[in-house]
Write a protein that holds these residues in place. Structure first.
Motif, PDB file in Angstrom:
ATOM      1  N   ALA A 101       0.708  -0.748   0.122  1.00  0.00           N
ATOM      2  CA  ALA A 101       0.100  -0.250   0.471  1.00  0.00           C
ATOM      3  C   ALA A 101       0.420   0.824  -0.050  1.00  0.00           C
ATOM      4  N   ARG A 102       1.928   0.925   0.747  1.00  0.00           N
ATOM      5  CA  ARG A 102       2.693   2.298   0.186  1.00  0.00           C
ATOM      6  C   ARG A 102       3.296   2.724  -0.622  1.00  0.00           C
ATOM      7  N   ARG A 103       3.507   1.609  -1.242  1.00  0.00           N
ATOM      8  CA  ARG A 103       3.645   1.369  -3.348  1.00  0.00           C
ATOM      9  C   ARG A 103       3.061   2.454  -3.875  1.00  0.00           C
ATOM     10  N   TRP A 104       1.657   1.500  -3.805  1.00  0.00           N
ATOM     11  CA  TRP A 104       0.802   1.849  -4.518  1.00  0.00           C
ATOM     12  C   TRP A 104      -0.248   2.573  -4.920  1.00  0.00           C
ATOM     13  N   GLY A 105      -0.672   2.316  -2.802  1.00  0.00           N
ATOM     14  CA  GLY A 105      -2.221   2.966  -2.444  1.00  0.00           C
ATOM     15  C   GLY A 105      -2.987   2.153  -2.074  1.00  0.00           C
ATOM     16  N   PRO A 106      -3.778   1.611  -1.717  1.00  0.00           N
ATOM     17  CA  PRO A 106      -4.380   0.841  -1.323  1.00  0.00           C
ATOM     18  C   PRO A 106      -5.698   0.491  -1.889  1.00  0.00           C
ATOM     19  N   GLY A 107      -6.277   1.635  -2.862  1.00  0.00           N
ATOM     20  CA  GLY A 107      -7.295   0.791  -3.715  1.00  0.00           C
ATOM     21  C   GLY A 107      -6.730   0.234  -4.951  1.00  0.00           C
ATOM     22  N   ALA A 108      -4.810   0.652  -5.615  1.00  0.00           N
ATOM     23  CA  ALA A 108      -4.235  -0.353  -6.621  1.00  0.00           C
ATOM     24  C   ALA A 108      -3.851  -1.933  -5.863  1.00  0.00           C
ATOM     25  N   VAL A 109      -4.093  -1.751  -4.446  1.00  0.00           N
ATOM     26  CA  VAL A 109      -3.983  -2.853  -4.199  1.00  0.00           C
ATOM     27  C   VAL A 109      -5.045  -3.971  -4.189  1.00  0.00           C
ATOM     28  N   VAL A 110      -6.025  -3.361  -3.444  1.00  0.00           N
ATOM     29  CA  VAL A 110      -7.228  -4.479  -3.953  1.00  0.00           C
ATOM     30  C   VAL A 110      -7.698  -4.169  -5.332  1.00  0.00           C
ATOM     31  N   CYS A 111      -7.604  -3.471  -5.800  1.00  0.00           N
ATOM     32  CA  CYS A 111      -8.034  -3.636  -6.825  1.00  0.00           C
ATOM     33  C   CYS A 111      -6.779  -4.683  -7.418  1.00  0.00           C
ATOM     34  N   ALA A 112      -5.892  -5.251  -7.188  1.00  0.00           N
ATOM     35  CA  ALA A 112      -5.136  -5.937  -7.277  1.00  0.00           C
ATOM     36  C   ALA A 112      -5.611  -7.430  -7.072  1.00  0.00           C
ATOM     37  N   GLY A 113      -5.976  -7.402  -5.741  1.00  0.00           N
ATOM     38  CA  GLY A 113      -6.690  -8.178  -5.377  1.00  0.00           C
ATOM     39  C   GLY A 113      -7.478  -8.516  -5.392  1.00  0.00           C
ATOM     40  N   MET A 114      -8.368  -8.407  -5.954  1.00  0.00           N
ATOM     41  CA  MET A 114      -9.885  -8.920  -6.094  1.00  0.00           C
ATOM     42  C   MET A 114      -9.326  -9.472  -8.240  1.00  0.00           C
ATOM     43  N   ALA A 115      -8.589  -8.505  -8.458  1.00  0.00           N
ATOM     44  CA  ALA A 115      -8.258  -9.872 -10.303  1.00  0.00           C
ATOM     45  C   ALA A 115      -7.238 -10.749  -9.702  1.00  0.00           C
ATOM     46  N   ALA A 116      -6.482 -11.164  -8.685  1.00  0.00           N
ATOM     47  CA  ALA A 116      -6.090 -12.408  -7.923  1.00  0.00           C
ATOM     48  C   ALA A 116      -7.137 -12.969  -8.091  1.00  0.00           C
ATOM     49  N   VAL A 117      -8.079 -13.082  -6.664  1.00  0.00           N
ATOM     50  CA  VAL A 117      -8.653 -13.316  -6.603  1.00  0.00           C
ATOM     51  C   VAL A 117      -9.915 -14.149  -8.339  1.00  0.00           C
ATOM     52  N   ALA A 118      -9.664 -13.712  -8.791  1.00  0.00           N
ATOM     53  CA  ALA A 118     -10.573 -14.008 -10.301  1.00  0.00           C
ATOM     54  C   ALA A 118     -10.050 -14.785 -11.037  1.00  0.00           C
ATOM     55  N   VAL A 119      -8.279 -14.993 -11.455  1.00  0.00           N
ATOM     56  CA  VAL A 119      -7.462 -15.234 -11.654  1.00  0.00           C
ATOM     57  C   VAL A 119      -7.232 -16.787 -10.796  1.00  0.00           C
ATOM     58  N   GLY A 120      -7.233 -16.787  -9.469  1.00  0.00           N
ATOM     59  CA  GLY A 120      -6.888 -18.016  -8.614  1.00  0.00           C
ATOM     60  C   GLY A 120      -8.022 -18.467  -8.970  1.00  0.00           C
ATOM     61  N   VAL A 121      -9.166 -17.795  -8.645  1.00  0.00           N
ATOM     62  CA  VAL A 121     -10.363 -18.869  -8.711  1.00  0.00           C
ATOM     63  C   VAL A 121     -10.604 -19.878  -9.948  1.00  0.00           C
ATOM     64  N   ALA A 122     -10.741 -19.018 -10.956  1.00  0.00           N
ATOM     65  CA  ALA A 122     -10.644 -19.276 -12.374  1.00  0.00           C
ATOM     66  C   ALA A 122      -9.694 -20.696 -12.833  1.00  0.00           C
TER      67      ALA A 122
END
Length: 430
Positions: A101-122
């Protein structure tokens, strides 16, 4: 930016168009045109959709675990290890959330987290073999872990005067996502042709939808909101989280409530079945326990945010847990519905812990450090509990000792809940 500061998400994170300072204590008006004015609403939608995705990757697997074992040729030991992976991943990846979050900001990390969930589950059902399945699961759980940690700071940054209601909304959506995945995975699998691979992968669609609100703007904004962004405001001293007694109390409280929740989800149906309750009814009883979190997770944070000391709530929830364990010991079948309700109430210690995390720091930077510390340490504490219960059950041949252990852990949970609920801030202690 100093190394100890966190670039937090906030409605005034865009470029400023005027040098005029905001009124003391009031957030700056959002800059950037119509989209910026809609950002708080977009963030609210993003919070709800993200929360809906924080448990289906886990509970959908639980609903189809037998089919997954047969399909992958997975041993019982490995399947048991798989059920212990979520808290381990939450702890390990949760520690990385503040640095990301320090590097990218919490919003970007949450966005990436949701993308990781989508890819991992699929990907995990089709990755080929147990190793690929575990790798896909780990990717999804990593996205869940960082999002878990950063949700309180997003709420603190965007809605500093509505921490309780917004935490309640988030907690309610999380409980709803948990219940929906548990209830709908098997029927959807049958409706989609009966393949367990399709039944697991279909939940990726919900995660894809959750990415969209964060892409609309919050993921690109990294600055700090309101008066904390004023250049004339003196820099806050770094928070040394490990030296805060309140942080440790919150971490232990979080860990003990997570232990109770994982034991309940993993073993309560078996307790009822061993007492003579049918398998179908035992599943419904667990669903009732989980469903209790939907309305209570919305109400409890609102109530907690209005109290100076949240300790009495921790005591009340703990007493419900003790009553539920006493019932499971004395008359598990006769009062099954009452015990399920009491355990459901007791499990609402989770939204209480999230609310206290948001209230125990004066800044968003402090909240994210406290959230990462409390959740990561807490999930590490929770790992041995379900395994120990299974071991006691196997070697004692009954539920007397395991239930005594569950009840015994509720006593320190109440004690540290009272300590964590005191009206103080970690900045004052460190």
């Amino acid at each position: 930016m100093a190394d100890d500061d966190l670039a937090t998400l906030g409605p005034a994170a865009g470029p400023r168009t005027t040098p005029t300072a905001p009124a003391p204590g009031a957030p700056e008006p959002p800059a950037g045109g119509p989209l910026a004015r809609w950002l708080p609403r977009i963030v609210t939608v993003g919070l709800v959709l993200a929360a809906l995705n924080l448990r289906p990757a886990i509970t959908s697997l639980g609903a189809l675990l037998e089919e997954v074992r047969d399909g992958l040729g997975m041993s019982g030991t490995l399947a048991g290890l798989l059920t212990s992976v979520p808290p381990l991943c939450f702890a390990v990846f949760g520690f990385a959330a503040p640095r990301l979050a320090r590097r990218w900001g919490p919003g970007a990390v949450v966005c990436a987290g949701m993308a990781a969930v989508a890819v991992g589950v699929a990907v995990r059902p089709y990755a080929g073999g147990t190793g690929g399945f575990l790798a896909g699961s780990a990717l999804a759980l990593a996205g869940i872990a960082v999002s878990n940690v950063l949700m309180p700071v997003v709420i603190k940054s965007w809605f500093p005067d509505r921490v309780g209601p917004m935490t309640g909304l988030y907690s309610m959506a999380l409980a709803l996502g948990t219940s929906l995945a548990a209830a709908l995975t098997v029927p959807m699998t049958r409706a989609l042709g009966g393949s367990w691979r399709t039944g697991l992968a279909v939940w990726a669609a919900l995660a894809v939808v959750a990415v969209l609100p964060w892409l609309a703007g919050p993921a690109r904004r990294r600055g700090t909101a309101g008066p904390a962004a004023d250049p004339a405001r003196p820099a806050e001293p770094p928070v040394r989280i490990a030296s805060s007694p309140t942080a440790w109390a919150l971490a232990v409280f979080f860990g003990l409530q997570a232990t109770a929740a994982y034991i309940t989800m993993g073993w309560m149906p078996q307790i009822f079945r061993d007492a003579g309750v049918s398998a179908g009814t035992a599943g419904v009883l667990l669903a009732v326990t989980m469903a209790m979190g939907v309305p209570l997770s919305f109400v409890l944070p609102r109530l907690a945010s209005r109290m100076r000391h949240q300790g009495p709530l921790a005591v009340l929830l703990g007493l419900c847990g003790l009553a539920g364990y006493a019932g499971l010991w004395l008359a598990p079948a006769a009062g099954a519905w009452a015990w399920a309700l009491l355990m459901g109430i007791s499990n609402c210690a989770f939204p209480l812990a999230l609310t206290m995390i948001g209230m125990r720091s004066t800044s968003s930077a402090g909240v994210v450090k406290l959230s990462a510390f409390a959740q990561s340490v807490g999930y590490l504490i929770s790992i041995p509990g379900p395994l120990l219960v299974g071991t006691l059950y196997q070697h004692s041949g009954g539920w007397g000792l395991p239930i005594a252990l569950m009840a015994g852990l509720m006593v320190p949970q109440i004690a540290v809940g009272v300590l964590a609920g005191r009206d103080r801030r970690i900045e004052d202690e460190t």
